[in-house]
Design an enzyme around this catalytic site. Structure first.
Site, PDB file in Angstrom:
ATOM      1  N   LYS A   1     157.371  47.499  86.410  1.00  0.00           N
ATOM      2  CA  LYS A   1     158.596  46.280  86.918  1.00  0.00           C
ATOM      3  C   LYS A   1     160.291  46.475  86.895  1.00  0.00           C
ATOM      4  CE  LYS A   1     159.426  42.371  86.459  1.00  0.00           C
ATOM      5  NZ  LYS A   1     159.333  40.476  86.540  1.00  0.00           N
TER       6      LYS A   1
ATOM      7  N   LYS B   1     155.417  35.450  75.902  1.00  0.00           N
ATOM      8  CA  LYS B   1     156.459  35.392  74.770  1.00  0.00           C
ATOM      9  C   LYS B   1     155.228  35.223  73.676  1.00  0.00           C
ATOM     10  CE  LYS B   1     160.796  34.228  73.270  1.00  0.00           C
ATOM     11  NZ  LYS B   1     161.908  33.850  73.896  1.00  0.00           N
TER      12      LYS B   1
ATOM     13  N   LYS C   1     165.370  43.381  83.886  1.00  0.00           N
ATOM     14  CA  LYS C   1     166.513  43.676  82.566  1.00  0.00           C
ATOM     15  C   LYS C   1     165.928  43.680  81.579  1.00  0.00           C
ATOM     16  CE  LYS C   1     170.731  42.138  81.764  1.00  0.00           C
ATOM     17  NZ  LYS C   1     170.970  41.011  80.592  1.00  0.00           N
TER      18      LYS C   1
HETATM   19  P1  TYM Z   1     164.566  36.195  88.836  1.00  0.00           P
HETATM   20  O1  TYM Z   1     166.240  35.617  88.246  1.00  0.00           O
HETATM   21  O2  TYM Z   1     163.977  37.025  87.628  1.00  0.00           O
HETATM   22  O3  TYM Z   1     164.750  36.980  89.803  1.00  0.00           O
HETATM   23  C1  TYM Z   1     165.475  37.161  90.946  1.00  0.00           C
HETATM   24  C2  TYM Z   1     164.840  37.281  92.014  1.00  0.00           C
HETATM   25  O4  TYM Z   1     164.101  38.502  92.161  1.00  0.00           O
HETATM   26  C3  TYM Z   1     163.214  38.942  91.746  1.00  0.00           C
HETATM   27  N1  TYM Z   1     163.002  40.365  91.462  1.00  0.00           N
HETATM   28  C4  TYM Z   1     161.456  41.061  91.813  1.00  0.00           C
HETATM   29  N2  TYM Z   1     160.477  41.276  93.502  1.00  0.00           N
HETATM   30  C5  TYM Z   1     160.798  43.016  93.325  1.00  0.00           C
HETATM   31  N3  TYM Z   1     160.056  43.833  92.178  1.00  0.00           N
HETATM   32  C6  TYM Z   1     161.233  43.510  91.015  1.00  0.00           C
HETATM   33  N4  TYM Z   1     160.936  44.417  90.199  1.00  0.00           N
HETATM   34  C7  TYM Z   1     161.761  42.519  90.327  1.00  0.00           C
HETATM   35  N5  TYM Z   1     162.035  41.441  89.868  1.00  0.00           N
HETATM   36  C8  TYM Z   1     163.090  40.774  90.405  1.00  0.00           C
HETATM   37  C9  TYM Z   1     162.516  37.818  91.867  1.00  0.00           C
HETATM   38  O5  TYM Z   1     161.011  38.374  92.116  1.00  0.00           O
HETATM   39  C10 TYM Z   1     163.042  36.576  91.872  1.00  0.00           C
HETATM   40  O6  TYM Z   1     162.454  36.358  93.580  1.00  0.00           O
HETATM   41  N6  TYM Z   1     162.752  31.507  88.300  1.00  0.00           N
HETATM   42  C11 TYM Z   1     163.039  32.591  88.530  1.00  0.00           C
HETATM   43  C12 TYM Z   1     164.021  32.076  89.059  1.00  0.00           C
HETATM   44  C13 TYM Z   1     164.723  30.677  89.791  1.00  0.00           C
HETATM   45  C14 TYM Z   1     163.646  30.345  91.667  1.00  0.00           C
HETATM   46  C15 TYM Z   1     163.876  28.988  91.750  1.00  0.00           C
HETATM   47  C16 TYM Z   1     163.320  31.353  92.651  1.00  0.00           C
HETATM   48  C17 TYM Z   1     164.849  29.373  89.790  1.00  0.00           C
HETATM   49  N7  TYM Z   1     164.042  28.945  90.308  1.00  0.00           N
HETATM   50  C18 TYM Z   1     163.621  27.993  92.546  1.00  0.00           C
HETATM   51  C19 TYM Z   1     162.957  30.694  93.666  1.00  0.00           C
HETATM   52  C20 TYM Z   1     163.046  29.113  94.019  1.00  0.00           C
HETATM   53  C21 TYM Z   1     163.928  33.493  88.185  1.00  0.00           C
HETATM   54  O7  TYM Z   1     163.445  33.913  87.090  1.00  0.00           O
HETATM   55  O8  TYM Z   1     163.507  34.765  89.301  1.00  0.00           O
END
Ligand code: TYM
Length: 330
Positions: free
Chosen positions: A196, A117, A199
């Protein structure tokens, strides 16, 4: 002071920033479901994290419930796993503060969401900057051993381990050390442009997208303009990578052989991918339609999940408070 029990716990969170996409499914949700059979499982909808991007109350509320319905439809089993909403467990935000007091700024400055960012010249708020500390609290609050995520979250789990190690060093063994669980085959699911799937890049295909619109997006997946006859390396092609996620071993082998031989059009691969994807999610789609009609059931699941999550997080927070001395009357 860490618990000596043999129970192994798995935990993960997912942001309700929109409807879930193929990257979320293959990178994370599929693992949640596979691991709920062998572990004590905690999965939550990270609405406090989503607040760093969604600034519309109605949208956040709707996405939160949609997220719960999606996860249940995809196979998350409330008899095996606690499913809950982040903000319903306030213990975690207190833990976040405690961890924040021992978090070096440099550690957060190196985290990619903030760095990206800033590199774009956008102003980041404290929520985005300290996001990894809240994530550390999310993980440490449940004595989690395993955290199934996609590759983009691995850095945050390293931060979690750093913070846990440092706290344990200062105050004695308090936290369980978590480990990331990332599958090689789906660590970074590509989007329709080969980057990747995310969204924020506008390159997603949603799990429960209407089949017609899903097909349209698949047909628009970017490909190169090499002649049809030319043999191609399947391993370097993002269309093949997406196809592989849905295909059986024999289908994957046959498609890889077609690539190596040449003499095929990408349109054929796209059509096969769309057919497989539609069939793959058909049962979940039907189940989703049923669950969407049964709001009370979904709310009941979340309530039960919250109870279980708060009991565990309360225990851990008590331990942490005693360890660092904020439980002053103890
Ligand atoms: P988030 O909401 O962006 O994504 C949720 C999960 O989906 C996985 N992911 C992907 N994996 C492979 N290829 C992709 N293109 C792809 N896009 C998304 C992410 O790696 C994730 O596992 N910070 C986290 C949410 C979170 C969290 C936590 C996760 C908050 N607290 C504690 C684990 C433990 C996040 O923004 O994920």
């Amino acid at each position: 002071m860490t618990p000596m029990s043999d129970v192994q716990r798995v935990l993960s969170g997912i942001q309700p920033t929109g409807r879930f996409h193929w990257g979320n499914y293959f990178g994370a949700i599929r693992q949640y479901i596979a691991l709920q059979d062998q572990y004590e499982a905690y999965y939550f909808i990270a609405n406090l994290h989503a607040l760093t991007t969604i600034r519309n109350a109605e949208e956040l509320r709707r996405n939160t419930l949609d997220a719960a319905i999606d996860l249940l439809a995809l196979g998350l089993d409330p008899d095996k796993a606690a499913l809950f909403v982040h903000s319903d467990v306030p213990e975690v935000t207190e833990l976040c503060w405690i961890l924040m007091t021992g978090t070096p700024l440099g550690l957060l400055e190196r985290c990619h969401a903030y760095k990206e960012k800033k590199a774009k010249g956008l102003t980041a708020d404290a929520g985005l900057f300290t996001y990894p500390v809240l994530m550390a609290a999310d993980i440490l609050a449940y004595d989690s051993h395993l955290v199934p995520v996609g590759e983009d979250q691995v850095q945050h789990i390293e931060v979690t381990r750093d913070l846990a190690r440092s706290f344990n060093h200062h105050f004695g063994e308090t936290f369980t050390m978590p480990k990331a669980h990332v599958l090689d085959t789906s660590a970074r699911v590509p989007g329709t442009d080969g980057e990747k799937m995310s969204k924020s890049y506008g390159n997603t295909i949603e799990i429960f997208e209407d089949p017609k619109s899903m097909r349209k997006k698949v047909m628009r997946i970017q490909t190169d303009s090499r002649p049809m006859e030319e043999p191609k390396d399947p391993q370097t092609d993002h269309l093949f990578q997406l196809y592989s996620l849905f295909a059986s071993d024999s289908e994957r082998e046959a498609m890889a052989a077609t690539y190596r031989k040449g003499g095929f059009g990408y349109g054929m691969v796209k059509k096969s991918l769309a057919d497989l994807a539609e069939a793959y999610f058909a049962t979940a789609r039907q189940r989703r339609a049923e669950l969407a009609e049964d709001r009370d059931y979904v709310l009941g699941v979340l309530e039960e999940g919250t109870k279980k999550a708060r009991a565990k997080a309360g225990d851990v927070l008590g331990r942490v408070r005693r360890a660092c001395g904020v439980a002053w009357h103890a």
